[in-house]
Design a protein around this motif. Sequence first.
Motif, PDB file in Angstrom:
ATOM      1  N   ALA A   1       0.836  -1.211   0.000  1.00  0.00           N
ATOM      2  CA  ALA A   1       0.000   0.000   0.000  1.00  0.00           C
ATOM      3  C   ALA A   1       0.866   1.255   0.000  1.00  0.00           C
ATOM      4  N   ILE A   2       1.931   1.256   0.788  1.00  0.00           N
ATOM      5  CA  ILE A   2       2.834   2.414   0.831  1.00  0.00           C
ATOM      6  C   ILE A   2       3.530   2.589  -0.513  1.00  0.00           C
ATOM      7  N   ASN A   3       4.012   1.510  -1.107  1.00  0.00           N
ATOM      8  CA  ASN A   3       4.665   1.604  -2.415  1.00  0.00           C
ATOM      9  C   ASN A   3       3.704   2.099  -3.480  1.00  0.00           C
ATOM     10  N   THR A   4       2.469   1.612  -3.467  1.00  0.00           N
ATOM     11  CA  THR A   4       1.479   2.067  -4.445  1.00  0.00           C
ATOM     12  C   THR A   4       1.191   3.549  -4.257  1.00  0.00           C
ATOM     13  N   GLY A   5       1.073   3.984  -3.006  1.00  0.00           N
ATOM     14  CA  GLY A   5       0.868   5.410  -2.734  1.00  0.00           C
ATOM     15  C   GLY A   5       2.028   6.255  -3.229  1.00  0.00           C
ATOM     16  N   PHE A   6       3.244   5.794  -2.988  1.00  0.00           N
ATOM     17  CA  PHE A   6       4.416   6.516  -3.488  1.00  0.00           C
ATOM     18  C   PHE A   6       4.417   6.571  -5.009  1.00  0.00           C
ATOM     19  N   ASN A   7       4.065   5.467  -5.641  1.00  0.00           N
ATOM     20  CA  ASN A   7       4.033   5.433  -7.104  1.00  0.00           C
ATOM     21  C   ASN A   7       3.008   6.419  -7.648  1.00  0.00           C
ATOM     22  N   LEU A   8       1.842   6.496  -7.022  1.00  0.00           N
ATOM     23  CA  LEU A   8       0.814   7.456  -7.454  1.00  0.00           C
ATOM     24  C   LEU A   8       1.315   8.885  -7.268  1.00  0.00           C
ATOM     25  N   TRP A   9       2.031   9.126  -6.199  1.00  0.00           N
ATOM     26  CA  TRP A   9       2.609  10.441  -5.944  1.00  0.00           C
ATOM     27  C   TRP A   9       3.652  10.770  -7.016  1.00  0.00           C
ATOM     28  N   ALA A  10       4.468   9.801  -7.390  1.00  0.00           N
ATOM     29  CA  ALA A  10       5.467  10.003  -8.440  1.00  0.00           C
ATOM     30  C   ALA A  10       4.800  10.262  -9.791  1.00  0.00           C
ATOM     31  N   ILE A  11       3.677   9.584 -10.050  1.00  0.00           N
ATOM     32  CA  ILE A  11       2.922   9.820 -11.289  1.00  0.00           C
ATOM     33  C   ILE A  11       2.409  11.254 -11.314  1.00  0.00           C
ATOM     34  N   ALA A  12       1.844  11.713 -10.196  1.00  0.00           N
ATOM     35  CA  ALA A  12       1.331  13.085 -10.126  1.00  0.00           C
ATOM     36  C   ALA A  12       2.458  14.104 -10.322  1.00  0.00           C
ATOM     37  N   ALA A  13       3.617  13.851  -9.711  1.00  0.00           N
ATOM     38  CA  ALA A  13       4.753  14.754  -9.862  1.00  0.00           C
ATOM     39  C   ALA A  13       5.250  14.776 -11.308  1.00  0.00           C
ATOM     40  N   ALA A  14       5.316  13.613 -11.932  1.00  0.00           N
ATOM     41  CA  ALA A  14       5.772  13.548 -13.327  1.00  0.00           C
ATOM     42  C   ALA A  14       4.794  14.265 -14.252  1.00  0.00           C
ATOM     43  N   LEU A  15       3.500  14.089 -14.010  1.00  0.00           N
ATOM     44  CA  LEU A  15       2.509  14.793 -14.837  1.00  0.00           C
ATOM     45  C   LEU A  15       2.592  16.299 -14.645  1.00  0.00           C
ATOM     46  N   ALA A  16       2.872  16.753 -13.422  1.00  0.00           N
ATOM     47  CA  ALA A  16       3.054  18.184 -13.187  1.00  0.00           C
ATOM     48  C   ALA A  16       4.275  18.706 -13.944  1.00  0.00           C
ATOM     49  N   ALA A  17       5.355  17.937 -13.928  1.00  0.00           N
ATOM     50  CA  ALA A  17       6.561  18.344 -14.650  1.00  0.00           C
ATOM     51  C   ALA A  17       6.323  18.368 -16.159  1.00  0.00           C
ATOM     52  N   LEU A  18       5.621  17.369 -16.667  1.00  0.00           N
ATOM     53  CA  LEU A  18       5.311  17.354 -18.106  1.00  0.00           C
ATOM     54  C   LEU A  18       4.376  18.504 -18.467  1.00  0.00           C
ATOM     55  N   GLY A  19       3.438  18.820 -17.591  1.00  0.00           N
ATOM     56  CA  GLY A  19       2.558  19.975 -17.820  1.00  0.00           C
ATOM     57  C   GLY A  19       3.343  21.277 -17.846  1.00  0.00           C
ATOM     58  N   ALA A  20       4.329  21.400 -16.963  1.00  0.00           N
ATOM     59  CA  ALA A  20       5.171  22.599 -16.970  1.00  0.00           C
ATOM     60  C   ALA A  20       5.973  22.705 -18.266  1.00  0.00           C
ATOM     61  N   LEU A  21       6.502  21.578 -18.732  1.00  0.00           N
ATOM     62  CA  LEU A  21       7.209  21.594 -20.011  1.00  0.00           C
ATOM     63  C   LEU A  21       6.283  22.001 -21.152  1.00  0.00           C
ATOM     64  N   TYR A  22       5.072  21.464 -21.131  1.00  0.00           N
ATOM     65  CA  TYR A  22       4.106  21.780 -22.182  1.00  0.00           C
ATOM     66  C   TYR A  22       3.767  23.272 -22.173  1.00  0.00           C
ATOM     67  N   ARG A  23       3.547  23.821 -21.000  1.00  0.00           N
ATOM     68  CA  ARG A  23       3.194  25.241 -20.906  1.00  0.00           C
ATOM     69  C   ARG A  23       4.369  26.163 -21.210  1.00  0.00           C
ATOM     70  N   SER A  24       5.585  25.617 -21.204  1.00  0.00           N
ATOM     71  CA  SER A  24       6.746  26.434 -21.542  1.00  0.00           C
ATOM     72  C   SER A  24       6.958  26.552 -23.056  1.00  0.00           C
ATOM     73  N   LEU A  25       6.217  25.771 -23.829  1.00  0.00           N
ATOM     74  CA  LEU A  25       6.333  25.852 -25.292  1.00  0.00           C
ATOM     75  C   LEU A  25       5.733  27.155 -25.805  1.00  0.00           C
ATOM     76  N   PRO A  26       6.256  27.671 -26.912  1.00  0.00           N
ATOM     77  CA  PRO A  26       5.599  28.815 -27.557  1.00  0.00           C
ATOM     78  C   PRO A  26       4.196  28.414 -28.018  1.00  0.00           C
ATOM     79  N   LEU A  27       3.257  29.334 -27.940  1.00  0.00           N
ATOM     80  CA  LEU A  27       1.853  29.017 -28.263  1.00  0.00           C
ATOM     81  C   LEU A  27       1.665  28.369 -29.630  1.00  0.00           C
ATOM     82  N   PRO A  28       2.320  28.823 -30.702  1.00  0.00           N
ATOM     83  CA  PRO A  28       2.119  28.159 -31.997  1.00  0.00           C
ATOM     84  C   PRO A  28       2.599  26.707 -32.026  1.00  0.00           C
ATOM     85  N   GLU A  29       3.565  26.364 -31.189  1.00  0.00           N
ATOM     86  CA  GLU A  29       4.108  25.005 -31.177  1.00  0.00           C
ATOM     87  C   GLU A  29       3.256  24.028 -30.362  1.00  0.00           C
ATOM     88  N   ARG A  30       2.427  24.529 -29.477  1.00  0.00           N
ATOM     89  CA  ARG A  30       1.640  23.655 -28.600  1.00  0.00           C
ATOM     90  C   ARG A  30       0.669  22.767 -29.368  1.00  0.00           C
TER      91      ARG A  30
END
Length: 135
Positions: free
Chosen positions: A85-114
């Motif tokens: 249960a603890i490992n699964t919770g950590f994995n879900l937390w890592a998924i959320a963190a990775a999605l936040a990082a990917l979202g930040a990368l996406y929002r850093s793109l110039p608008l025409p490139e998005r």
Amino acid sequence: MTILIWANVVTAIIAFLLMGLVTIGFAPHLRLRLKDHDANSLMSAFVALTSSLVWVRLLWWSLLRPLAGAWEWLPPGIFTLSGQAINTGFNLWAIAAALAALGALYRSLPLPERDHYNWLTVPFYPRRFSIVWRW
């Protein structure tokens, strides 16, 4: 108990792959000039060290160790209810963190490139290749 082992392994694989995309996406932005000790260098060092920690933790505790137990290389006592249960919770937390990082990368793109990238393909920017799948 088997469902918890399955949930742990599936979430670990997803987190591991997403963290791989984060590493690919952020690698060109890292500036590890620790001699200068400027804020950007120290933040880059923090991101690199934290990502390395997540990778190692995911690889050992959520992927390799359960496989070693399944192949009877480790004693079966490690497959406890609370541990899974603890490992699964950590994995879900890592998924959320990775999605936040990917979202930040996406929002850093110039608008025409998005229009040509989504959250899962943005780590490959500015490489030119055809993207058929978009969100």
